[in-house]
Design a protein around this motif. Structure first.
Motif, short mmCIF file in Angstrom:
data_model
loop_
_atom_site.label_atom_id
_atom_site.label_comp_id
_atom_site.label_asym_id
_atom_site.label_seq_id
_atom_site.Cartn_x
_atom_site.Cartn_y
_atom_site.Cartn_z
N ARG A 23 0.82 -1.53 -0.29
CA ARG A 23 -0.16 0.31 0.24
C ARG A 23 1.17 1.11 0.43
O ARG A 23 0.53 2.06 -0.51
CB ARG A 23 -0.90 -0.21 0.83
CG ARG A 23 -2.14 -0.76 1.01
CD ARG A 23 -3.10 -0.60 2.18
NE ARG A 23 -4.10 -2.20 2.40
CZ ARG A 23 -3.57 -3.10 3.27
NH1 ARG A 23 -2.26 -2.98 4.19
NH2 ARG A 23 -4.65 -3.72 3.45
N LEU A 48 -4.83 -2.95 -2.71
CA LEU A 48 -5.28 -1.76 -3.39
C LEU A 48 -6.67 -1.44 -3.67
O LEU A 48 -6.77 -0.98 -4.71
CB LEU A 48 -4.09 -2.01 -4.77
CG LEU A 48 -2.33 -2.10 -4.49
CD1 LEU A 48 -1.65 -1.75 -5.40
CD2 LEU A 48 -1.89 -0.78 -3.35
N SER A 98 -7.38 2.10 -4.89
CA SER A 98 -5.51 2.61 -6.14
C SER A 98 -7.37 2.79 -6.99
O SER A 98 -7.72 2.86 -7.60
CB SER A 98 -5.25 1.88 -6.58
OG SER A 98 -4.41 2.09 -7.87
#
Length: 711
Positions: free
Chosen positions: A519, A562, A565
């Motif tokens: 991360r 993620l 994202s």
């Protein structure tokens, strides 16, 4: 006057030479010219002509006159038939002492003539001709164009014939062959394999028979004549040579030797291992003892040298220690070999203990390496062999390896950065790059060991602290560019593709054990972007299925970490990646007629059969990761519906016999189906409309059955 000058041993030689050159240049009288020529060549042969005079001779007569002499077949009355050729060759040998003239096209054009003389019968009268030919060939070898022309114009074959037939001057033939093989090995073998094998046959025969120092001298020569193209043991002539070399080496290494005798023998053995592994060692009791002895001697040599505090002592032994590394790597492979092993279990255990001590010495040496030594190819060889040990032996020397990890990461990073910047430098065509100091890929050899180490807390923490993850991401991006720039083919697995696969294994370990690192480290955002783009390109190429499986599974696991994202918020690359990942997972199984009955059975798809041993674990992990992504990415159920996987899977489960589907596979399917049914009303309806309740009950998918029954 010339006759008188020739008869006289006194007088001014320079003025006599000048008169002779004037005659050769200006006179058309054949007898005068012949007399002058005899005097000039006599002076040349006697070594009485300096560089300035040699140039004057060339300026006076050029190449035309010697060329006429070489082509003339009518000797003067009362002279041997090769008189004119001998004179012409003496003049050319004289000219060749000038480096500018040695590479001249007029000299290079005479190479076929030189070859003819080497393979022709040599009489006592013609030995001077052979000497002159060797002088010319040596001069040509030293010129820029020379080696290439010698190979193309057939000199390798002529030299081989001269050596095998033990012709006059054959020692010069061998020296020239060694020179040509050092410069243009691949081209020599490509054009003249039969002739070079004839030399190998003679050398190996001499090696086996000799009982004096010649045996050890041949140890230095023989490596140059081992063919570079495997598999060597399938050629009967080569097999015979290899067996003679095995017997000769067994006799040497089984005796009490001094250093000067042992080192060349170890180098020869290492050369044979590099060319054909352990296949040259017979699969018999004597062969296994020889192999164990070979590895044992190599380990002893490594310890004696690398534990030596005197750097000058180490410097002089680097070549033989590098050869020992090759033998140790064979030792590792043979200790791990299960099918038709050459070694017995007791021998394997003994060798592993001995090798552990040798690798302790390698680590001890690398700990003392200074910054200015990092360009030394021997450091690379030491890191490479340590990487081979780390790849296979994960329990021993753990403390020592952990202490060395900062150096290994720093070294690999330095070479990778240098290699990336030097990747596009032009390489000379006929020059070997071995040991040329060009940057090399150390990380490639460390990846398997790093893959093991990232599964353990302490070494993983050290690797993270030293910046290895960011380096590995950059390395992965670079090698993906290399792979994607190559034309698609059914070529064998390349080192680039293997490195990408192993790097994926390291990233998988990090995703599972250090999700916070994924991360916070921006390198992994770049890696995620690449994975999203690469899988749709890679999956259609069926010869890259294992790499595609690695990228699909890694991408799915990273997506689960993620999810915040921006790249995963329903973007086009993300949708294309998941479509490809679903295709990879859904294409793995198919229905096929059960040989033992009338029903259909679930089996692997033909495209997955050969790779399943490498893909199976990744496939199940990928299914688990996909299930984990469904509740985290709201747009994903819609992508699954668009891929029509639910319909295909429902149809497959409805058609095959439940007994043909093992429990692990049922659990993998159920994990994804339950998450889809919970996350999307549409997905739930599609499952229900395709008899989902019925086959969920049939396969014992209790969690799915319960989910479908909920209002």
């Amino acid at each position: 006057p010339l006759s008188l000058a020739m008869a006289s041993d006194g007088g001014d030689r320079n003025s006599t030479l000048k008169r002779c050159l004037d005659v050769l240049r200006d006179t058309r009288n054949d007898s005068e010219q012949f007399a002058a020529l005899l005097l000039v060549t006599k002076a040349v042969r006697a070594g009485e002509v300096d560089a300035k005079s040699r140039r004057q001779i060339f300026d006076a007569i050029g190449f035309t006159f010697p060329s006429r002499l070489l082509s003339s077949r009518q000797p003067p009355a009362g002279c041997p038939e090769h008189t004119f050729r001998a004179l012409g060759l003496t003049l050319l040998a004289c000219f060749c002492t000038d480096p500018e003239l040695a590479g001249h096209s007029q000299i290079l054009n005479k190479i076929p003539t030189f070859n003819d003389i080497l393979v022709s019968p040599c009489t006592p009268d013609s030995t001077s001709m052979v000497d002159d030919v060797y002088q010319c060939l040596n001069a040509i070898m030293a010129s820029a164009r020379g080696p290439g022309d010698l190979v193309i114009r057939g000199t390798v074959a002529a030299l081989c014939q001269a050596y095998v037939s033990c012709s006059y001057g054959s020692e010069h033939a061998l020296a020239l062959l060694l020179g040509l093989l050092a410069i243009a090995e691949a081209k020599c073998w490509q054009r003249d394999t039969p002739h070079l094998l004839a030399v190998l046959s003679k050398l190996s025969s001499d090696f086996l028979k000799s009982e004096d120092m010649t045996k050890f001298e041949l140890c230095e020569i023989l490596p140059h004549f081992i063919p570079p193209s495997p598999p060597l043991t399938q050629d009967s002539q080569v097999s015979e040579c290899l067996h003679r070399l095995y017997k000769g080496l067994a006799a040497i290494l089984g005796s009490k030797l001094n250093e000067a005798q042992r080192d060349p023998a170890l180098k020869l053995a290492a050369c044979l291992v590099q060319a054909c592994g352990s296949e040259w060692i017979p699969a018999e009791s004597a062969g296994s003892k020889f192999l164990a002895l070979l590895v044992n001697l190599a380990c002893v040599e490594v310890r004696l040298t690398l534990e030596e505090p005197d750097p000058v002592e180490v410097e002089g032994k680097k070549q033989v220690v590098t050869a020992c590394y090759v033998l140790m790597e064979m030792g590792i492979q043979e200790c791990l070999r299960e099918e038709k092993p050459l070694l017995e279990e007791v021998q394997k255990m003994q060798l592993m203990r001995i090798m552990e001590e040798a690798f302790g010495a390698v680590i001890f040496y690398l700990k003392r390496v200074k910054q200015e030594q990092l360009q030394d190819p021997f450091i690379f060889a030491s890191v490479r062999i340590l990487g081979a040990w780390m790849a296979e032996e994960t329990s021993s020397l753990k403390q020592e390896i952990c202490e060395l990890l900062p150096f290994l990461v720093h070294y690999a990073k330095k070479l990778f950065k240098e290699g990336s910047s030097a990747a596009h430098l032009p390489q000379p065509e006929l020059v070997s790059t071995e040991g040329s100091g060009l940057p090399q890929d150390a990380l490639r050899f460390l990846l398997p060991g790093f893959c093991h180490l990232t599964a353990e807390d302490r070494p993983r923490d050290i690797l993270i602290q030293e910046g290895a993850p960011a380096l590995l991401c950059e390395y992965f991006l670079h090698h993906w560019e290399v792979l994607s720039s190559q034309p698609t083919s059914l070529a064998p697995l390349t080192s680039t593709e293997m490195s990408l696969q192993t790097a994926c294994g390291i990233f998988l370990n990090l995703v599972v054990t250090a999700p916070d690192l994924i991360r916070r480290d921006k390198s992994f955002s770049s890696l995620m972007d690449l994975l999203l783009k690469s899988l749709p390109l890679l999956l259609p190429q069926k010869d890259h299925l294992v790499l595609a499986a690695n990228i699909a599974t890694l991408g799915l696991l990273m997506a689960r970490v993620l999810t915040a994202s921006s790249a995963l918020q329903g973007t086009q690359p993300a949708r294309e990646f998941f479509r490809a990942a679903i295709r990879f997972l859904s294409d793995a199984h198919t229905a096929q007629a059960d040989p033992g009955g009338d029903s259909l059975a679930m089996t692997l798809s033909p495209a997955y059969l050969s790779a399943w041993a490498d893909v199976q674990e990744l496939w199940f992990l990928g299914m688990q990761a996909l299930a984990g992504c469904v509740p985290l990415l709201p747009w994903l159920p819609q992508a699954v519906l668009q891929a029509r996987w639910l319909e295909e899977l429902s149809q497959l489960l409805s058609r095959v016999a439940p007994a043909s589907v093992d429990f692990e596979l049922i659990a993998a399917f159920q994990g994804v189906l339950v998450e889809l049914a919970r996350a999307s009303k549409l997905c739930r309806e599609v499952i229900l409309s395709h008899q989902g309740r019925e086959w969920a009950n049939l396969y014992g998918m209790a969690a799915l059955e319960q989910c479908l029954s909920e209002p």
